[in-house]
Enzyme design. Sequence first.
Site, PDB file in Angstrom:
ATOM      1  N   GLU A   1      30.396  44.340   3.833  1.00 43.65           N
ATOM      2  CA  GLU A   1      31.494  45.424   3.704  1.00 43.65           C
ATOM      3  C   GLU A   1      32.786  45.372   3.579  1.00 43.65           C
ATOM      4  OE1 GLU A   1      30.880  46.709   7.985  1.00 43.65           O
ATOM      5  OE2 GLU A   1      28.496  47.336   7.698  1.00 43.65           O
TER       6      GLU A   1
ATOM      7  N   GLY B   1      36.646  45.248   2.502  1.00 42.41           N
ATOM      8  CA  GLY B   1      37.634  46.572   2.376  1.00 42.41           C
ATOM      9  C   GLY B   1      38.783  45.503   1.855  1.00 42.41           C
TER      10      GLY B   1
ATOM     11  N   ARG C   1      51.899  48.793   8.419  1.00 39.10           N
ATOM     12  CA  ARG C   1      51.326  47.362   9.088  1.00 39.10           C
ATOM     13  C   ARG C   1      52.258  46.464   9.608  1.00 39.10           C
ATOM     14  NH1 ARG C   1      49.345  44.049   6.207  1.00 39.10           N
ATOM     15  NH2 ARG C   1      47.603  43.482   7.652  1.00 39.10           N
TER      16      ARG C   1
ATOM     17  N   CYS D   1      63.386  57.508  12.368  1.00 39.90           N
ATOM     18  CA  CYS D   1      64.458  57.402  13.533  1.00 39.90           C
ATOM     19  C   CYS D   1      63.703  56.546  14.676  1.00 39.90           C
ATOM     20  CB  CYS D   1      64.674  58.630  14.192  1.00 39.90           C
ATOM     21  SG  CYS D   1      65.531  59.615  12.762  1.00 39.90           S
ATOM     22  N   GLU D   2      63.233  55.383  14.258  1.00 38.03           N
ATOM     23  CA  GLU D   2      62.603  54.124  15.349  1.00 38.03           C
ATOM     24  C   GLU D   2      63.394  52.793  14.872  1.00 38.03           C
ATOM     25  OE1 GLU D   2      58.921  54.405  16.975  1.00 38.03           O
ATOM     26  OE2 GLU D   2      58.441  56.439  16.384  1.00 38.03           O
TER      27      GLU D   2
ATOM     28  N   TYR E   1      45.017  49.451   3.541  1.00 32.28           N
ATOM     29  CA  TYR E   1      45.572  49.904   4.874  1.00 32.28           C
ATOM     30  C   TYR E   1      47.019  50.275   4.602  1.00 32.28           C
ATOM     31  CZ  TYR E   1      41.243  47.700   6.378  1.00 32.28           C
ATOM     32  OH  TYR E   1      39.802  47.526   6.552  1.00 32.28           O
TER      33      TYR E   1
HETATM   34  N1  LLP Z   1      33.167  46.992   8.299  1.00 33.99           N
HETATM   35  C1  LLP Z   1      33.733  47.598   9.369  1.00 33.99           C
HETATM   36  C2  LLP Z   1      32.760  47.956  10.414  1.00 33.99           C
HETATM   37  C3  LLP Z   1      35.099  47.370   9.752  1.00 33.99           C
HETATM   38  O1  LLP Z   1      35.407  47.883  10.871  1.00 33.99           O
HETATM   39  C4  LLP Z   1      36.053  47.166   8.754  1.00 33.99           C
HETATM   40  C5  LLP Z   1      37.575  47.226   8.985  1.00 33.99           C
HETATM   41  C6  LLP Z   1      35.649  46.652   7.397  1.00 33.99           C
HETATM   42  C7  LLP Z   1      34.075  46.509   7.461  1.00 33.99           C
HETATM   43  C8  LLP Z   1      36.280  46.194   6.588  1.00 33.99           C
HETATM   44  O2  LLP Z   1      37.236  45.155   6.747  1.00 33.99           O
HETATM   45  P1  LLP Z   1      38.079  44.475   5.882  1.00 33.99           P
HETATM   46  O3  LLP Z   1      37.338  43.766   4.715  1.00 33.99           O
HETATM   47  O4  LLP Z   1      39.003  45.349   5.275  1.00 33.99           O
HETATM   48  O5  LLP Z   1      38.889  43.227   6.664  1.00 33.99           O
HETATM   49  N2  LLP Z   1      44.252  48.258   9.642  1.00 33.99           N
HETATM   50  C9  LLP Z   1      44.229  46.909  10.037  1.00 33.99           C
HETATM   51  C10 LLP Z   1      42.882  46.338   9.596  1.00 33.99           C
HETATM   52  C11 LLP Z   1      41.839  47.137  10.239  1.00 33.99           C
HETATM   53  C12 LLP Z   1      40.583  46.827   9.864  1.00 33.99           C
HETATM   54  C13 LLP Z   1      39.475  47.753  10.638  1.00 33.99           C
HETATM   55  N3  LLP Z   1      37.837  47.353  10.297  1.00 33.99           N
HETATM   56  C14 LLP Z   1      45.146  46.093   8.879  1.00 33.99           C
HETATM   57  O6  LLP Z   1      45.966  46.844   8.356  1.00 33.99           O
HETATM   58  O7  LLP Z   1      45.279  44.983   8.865  1.00 33.99           O
END
Ligand code: LLP
Length: 424
Positions: A281, A283, A320, A350-351, A378
Amino acid sequence: MNLPGSPHVAYRGDDLSLEGQSVSALAQRFGTPLYAYSKTAMLDAVAAYQRALVGRDHLVCYAVKANSNLAVLQVFAQAGCGFDIVSSGELHRVIAAGGDPAKVVFSGIGKTRAEMAHALQVGVMCFNVESEAELELLSEVAVQAGRTATVSLRVNPDVDAGTHPYISTGLKGNKFGIAHERAVATYRRAAALPGLAVAGIDCHIGSQITDTTPYLDALDRVLDLVEAVEAAGIPIHHLDLGGGLGITYTDEVPPSAEVLVKLLLQRIDARGHGHRKVVFEPGRSLVGNAGVLVSEVLYLKPGEQKNFCIVDAAMNDLARPAMYEAWMGIVACTRRDEPPTRMDVVGPVCESGDWLGRDRDLAVHAGDHIAVLSAGAYGMSMASNYNTRGRAAEVLVSGDEAWLVREREQPADLFKGERLLPAR
Ligand code: LLP
């Protein structure tokens, strides 16, 4: 000159380019703030996973939350990917982008009854169930709908992914997954409940992981459970090893997806589980390095203690840095032959927490463009309308073409749906 991240983001002479196209020219054409993505970088990133998985029953499910633009989803759907979703909204997006619901895994700890019913109706491949209570409700909803819900249990392997506490998810104190000790009992319950069919096991230990050790440790814990669950007479068909692979923002050296997946497959084979389908999975590792956030310098504000470079992108466009103190590369889109000045790059919100980069050495003037690097993941997906700022436009670059894949939000979009009180 090469920059950290993708080879598709590089200087051509003094001009920053994305797949060879001038980023400043994109900014002039589409305005700023602007997210610009390289399609080739995304395809290269997914190909690295697919190469390692050749000859294996597998599915790469792109984690929609990282960047949920329809065109981005379309690119991955056309590359043969499935999708990891966490809401009905994401499921609607996948379908609108031409994705196949039969290749969707539905993750998340708080699925509602309505979301379950929607996913059952379109026929998702699997629900990654995160608690015993969710299992009971899913069974009820499936029976009511006259459908069978295919399930995996997301187990919490209790390993430390060594990443930021907010994005680490595989430790005991986290809200995610079913505790290792409860897993076999929960599988027994799943097998006994009507309307459910157990298909797999799932884990996801965190995000921006730059080391292979936590993955291998989690895999071992998961395989121990698979053996215990099958010994209890419940067959497990697929192993979903989650996402989480990190990217290079500055000097991180994460393993390549190909190396990581090959290592995991070796361990799976060595332990006699090579016949199982494997699911990932990812991202961030598919889109992070493929995108930049382009912004215009509005003002330079020199100060006694700090110099500020005030740009037209802010924490609402890219959360981020404010949220995780994340370090993201910032460069001038056109390099000047001048000595740089040390500045904080900040937005108009404004922060004091509204900053994109601190203590950066930049040679820029008002009116120049800067680019925040590795902003494909993200970034836009976490953008908000805070300070009633319209969200940025998004453009997808492919070879010598550039497609506007999301229009800039206009003032009328910003309070659409809001209502005044009736006149007295
Ligand atoms: N699968 C599940 C169940 C997840 O919760 C996530 C990400 C992924 C896959 C994908 O993970 P990745 O390959 O993208 O690391 N907003 C944060 C990252 C939050 C990730 C949440 N879950 C940031 O900007 O670093």
